[in-house]
Motif scaffolding. Structure first.
Motif, short mmCIF file in Angstrom:
data_model
loop_
_atom_site.label_atom_id
_atom_site.label_comp_id
_atom_site.label_asym_id
_atom_site.label_seq_id
_atom_site.Cartn_x
_atom_site.Cartn_y
_atom_site.Cartn_z
N GLU A 82 -11.91 8.48 1.14
CA GLU A 82 -12.66 7.82 2.21
C GLU A 82 -13.36 6.57 1.69
OE1 GLU A 82 -14.90 10.59 4.99
OE2 GLU A 82 -14.51 11.93 3.31
N VAL A 83 -13.92 6.67 0.49
CA VAL A 83 -14.63 5.53 -0.10
C VAL A 83 -13.67 4.39 -0.41
CG1 VAL A 83 -16.03 4.78 -2.06
CG2 VAL A 83 -16.40 7.04 -1.06
N ILE A 88 -10.96 -0.90 0.95
CA ILE A 88 -9.75 -1.66 1.32
C ILE A 88 -9.98 -2.40 2.64
CG2 ILE A 88 -7.35 -1.44 2.07
CD1 ILE A 88 -7.16 0.96 0.10
N GLU A 89 -10.50 -1.67 3.62
CA GLU A 89 -10.71 -2.27 4.93
C GLU A 89 -11.78 -3.36 4.88
OE1 GLU A 89 -11.52 1.31 7.02
OE2 GLU A 89 -9.40 1.71 7.48
N ALA A 90 -12.83 -3.13 4.09
CA ALA A 90 -13.89 -4.14 3.96
C ALA A 90 -13.35 -5.38 3.24
CB ALA A 90 -15.08 -3.56 3.19
N GLY A 91 -12.51 -5.17 2.24
CA GLY A 91 -11.91 -6.30 1.54
C GLY A 91 -10.99 -7.10 2.45
N ARG A 92 -10.20 -6.41 3.23
CA ARG A 92 -9.31 -7.10 4.16
C ARG A 92 -10.10 -7.87 5.21
NH1 ARG A 92 -4.36 -2.63 4.85
NH2 ARG A 92 -3.28 -3.25 2.93
N ALA A 93 -11.26 -7.34 5.60
CA ALA A 93 -12.11 -8.06 6.56
C ALA A 93 -12.64 -9.36 5.97
CB ALA A 93 -13.28 -7.16 6.99
N LEU A 94 -12.69 -9.41 4.63
CA LEU A 94 -13.11 -10.64 3.94
C LEU A 94 -11.95 -11.58 3.69
CD1 LEU A 94 -15.52 -9.04 1.28
CD2 LEU A 94 -16.18 -10.37 3.30
N GLY A 95 -10.76 -11.18 4.13
CA GLY A 95 -9.59 -12.03 3.98
C GLY A 95 -8.75 -11.74 2.75
N PHE A 178 -9.13 7.92 -13.24
CA PHE A 178 -8.74 6.89 -12.27
C PHE A 178 -7.52 7.33 -11.47
CE2 PHE A 178 -6.39 5.85 -16.16
CZ PHE A 178 -5.10 5.65 -15.69
N TYR A 179 -7.28 6.62 -10.35
CA TYR A 179 -6.11 6.85 -9.50
C TYR A 179 -5.58 5.50 -9.02
CZ TYR A 179 -8.43 11.39 -9.07
OH TYR A 179 -9.06 12.58 -9.35
N TRP A 180 -4.29 5.27 -9.21
CA TRP A 180 -3.61 4.10 -8.67
C TRP A 180 -2.84 4.49 -7.42
CZ3 TRP A 180 -3.47 -1.01 -9.41
CH2 TRP A 180 -3.82 -1.56 -10.64
N ALA A 181 -2.75 3.58 -6.46
CA ALA A 181 -1.87 3.75 -5.31
C ALA A 181 -1.79 2.44 -4.55
CB ALA A 181 -2.35 4.86 -4.38
N ALA A 182 -0.76 2.31 -3.74
CA ALA A 182 -0.68 1.19 -2.81
C ALA A 182 -1.78 1.35 -1.77
CB ALA A 182 0.69 1.15 -2.14
N ALA A 183 -2.23 0.23 -1.21
CA ALA A 183 -3.29 0.29 -0.20
C ALA A 183 -2.90 1.19 0.96
CB ALA A 183 -3.60 -1.12 0.30
N GLY A 184 -1.64 1.11 1.40
CA GLY A 184 -1.20 1.94 2.51
C GLY A 184 -1.24 3.42 2.18
N THR A 185 -1.00 3.77 0.93
CA THR A 185 -1.09 5.17 0.52
C THR A 185 -2.52 5.67 0.62
OG1 THR A 185 0.80 4.89 -0.96
CG2 THR A 185 -0.59 6.80 -1.34
N TRP A 186 -3.46 4.87 0.12
CA TRP A 186 -4.86 5.25 0.22
C TRP A 186 -5.28 5.47 1.67
CZ3 TRP A 186 -7.75 7.04 -3.49
CH2 TRP A 186 -7.57 6.63 -4.81
N LEU A 187 -4.74 4.65 2.57
CA LEU A 187 -5.15 4.73 3.97
C LEU A 187 -4.47 5.86 4.73
CD1 LEU A 187 -5.14 0.91 4.83
CD2 LEU A 187 -7.15 2.36 4.45
N ASN A 188 -3.29 6.29 4.27
CA ASN A 188 -2.48 7.19 5.09
C ASN A 188 -2.07 8.51 4.45
OD1 ASN A 188 -2.14 5.33 7.42
ND2 ASN A 188 -1.04 4.08 5.92
N VAL A 189 -2.17 8.64 3.13
CA VAL A 189 -1.72 9.86 2.46
C VAL A 189 -2.94 10.60 1.94
CG1 VAL A 189 -0.29 10.83 0.62
CG2 VAL A 189 0.46 8.77 1.84
N ALA A 190 -3.24 11.74 2.54
CA ALA A 190 -4.50 12.43 2.27
C ALA A 190 -4.52 13.13 0.91
CB ALA A 190 -4.79 13.45 3.37
N SER A 191 -3.45 13.77 0.52
CA SER A 191 -3.45 14.58 -0.69
C SER A 191 -3.06 13.75 -1.91
CB SER A 191 -2.49 15.76 -0.55
OG SER A 191 -2.39 16.47 -1.77
#
Length: 231
Positions: A82-83, A88-95, A178-191
């Motif tokens: 969630e964090v 990600i969303e806040a960063g995208r809002a900044l462009g 640490f955890y790496w992932a694509a932005a879309g994974t963070w937003l859409n893949v829960a586990s």
């Protein structure tokens, strides 16, 4: 853009102010920031926090604080994902064109920059999965014991009591770094643990700092791995 997000809330209870408590001469969070900078793979390194002191210390250590984390994402029950999704969303809002994101926990004084880069190399651009470090359990989990209040013990898995430990499948646990992932994974893949590839670390580079005993062990390991120069 490759983004490092270090989530560091101010309400640590088991070790008060853990994220900025001095560890071997500098604030704990500085080790995560230093490792991220030394890895050389990030376009931005930010700290997500609800705490002004943490923000000031993180900024002084070389991280950006482009926004503050809202209180509803800073309690004991807020999930890591969630964090990171909020960042990600806040960063995208900044462009920002956020593509790949690494969540780096703030209490990681043994984190090696090379591990961040090695894990990134395992991240497949066409797969919705995470990459994170693990280490092997020091003992066979199949031979674990249950202990009653009176001190008596019994095996969790009696079927393995006569099996040699070298014949048992090794088991691993999350290194908690640490955890790496694509932005879309963070937003859409829960586990995270259920959708991941892993990087194996040796035991001596992994410590999870949740209690004062953990802190003392981490300081001892750090001192052993970073002896003062002679002369």
């Amino acid at each position: 853009m490759k983004l490092a997000v270090i989530p560091a809330r101010g309400g640590s209870k088991r070790i008060p102010r853990k994220n900025v408590k001095p560890f071997a001469g500098k604030p704990m969070i500085a080790y995560a920031i230093d490792a991220a900078r030394a890895a050389g793979v990030f376009d931005r390194i930010i700290v997500s926090t609800d705490d002004t002191e943490i923000a000031e210390i993180a900024r002084a250590a070389g991280a950006e604080i482009p926004f503050m984390r809202p209180p509803e994402l800073a309690d004991d029950h807020t999930a890591t994902r969630e964090v990171i999704a909020h960042a990600i969303e806040a960063g995208r809002a900044l462009g920002w064109a956020v593509d790949q994101v690494c969540c780096i926990y703030p209490g990681v004084p043994l984190l090696q920059p090379a591990d961040l880069a090695a894990a990134l190399a395992l991240l497949a651009p066409d797969r919705a999965e995470y990459v994170f470090p693990v280490t092997e359990f020091p003992s066979a989990i199949q031979r674990a014991l249950r202990r009653a209040a009176d001190g008596r013990t019994a095996p969790f898995h009696p079927e393995y009591t006569q099996v040699r430990t070298q014949d048992l499948e090794p088991a691993f646990h999350d290194a908690g770094q640490f955890y790496w992932a694509a932005a879309g994974t963070w937003l859409n893949v829960a586990s995270i643990h259920g959708n991941a590839r892993t990087l194996v670390l040796p035991h001596w580079r992994v410590v999870d700092i949740d209690t004062p005993d953990d802190w003392a062990r981490a300081e001892a390991l750090f001192a052993a791995l970073n002896p003062p120069p002679r002369g």
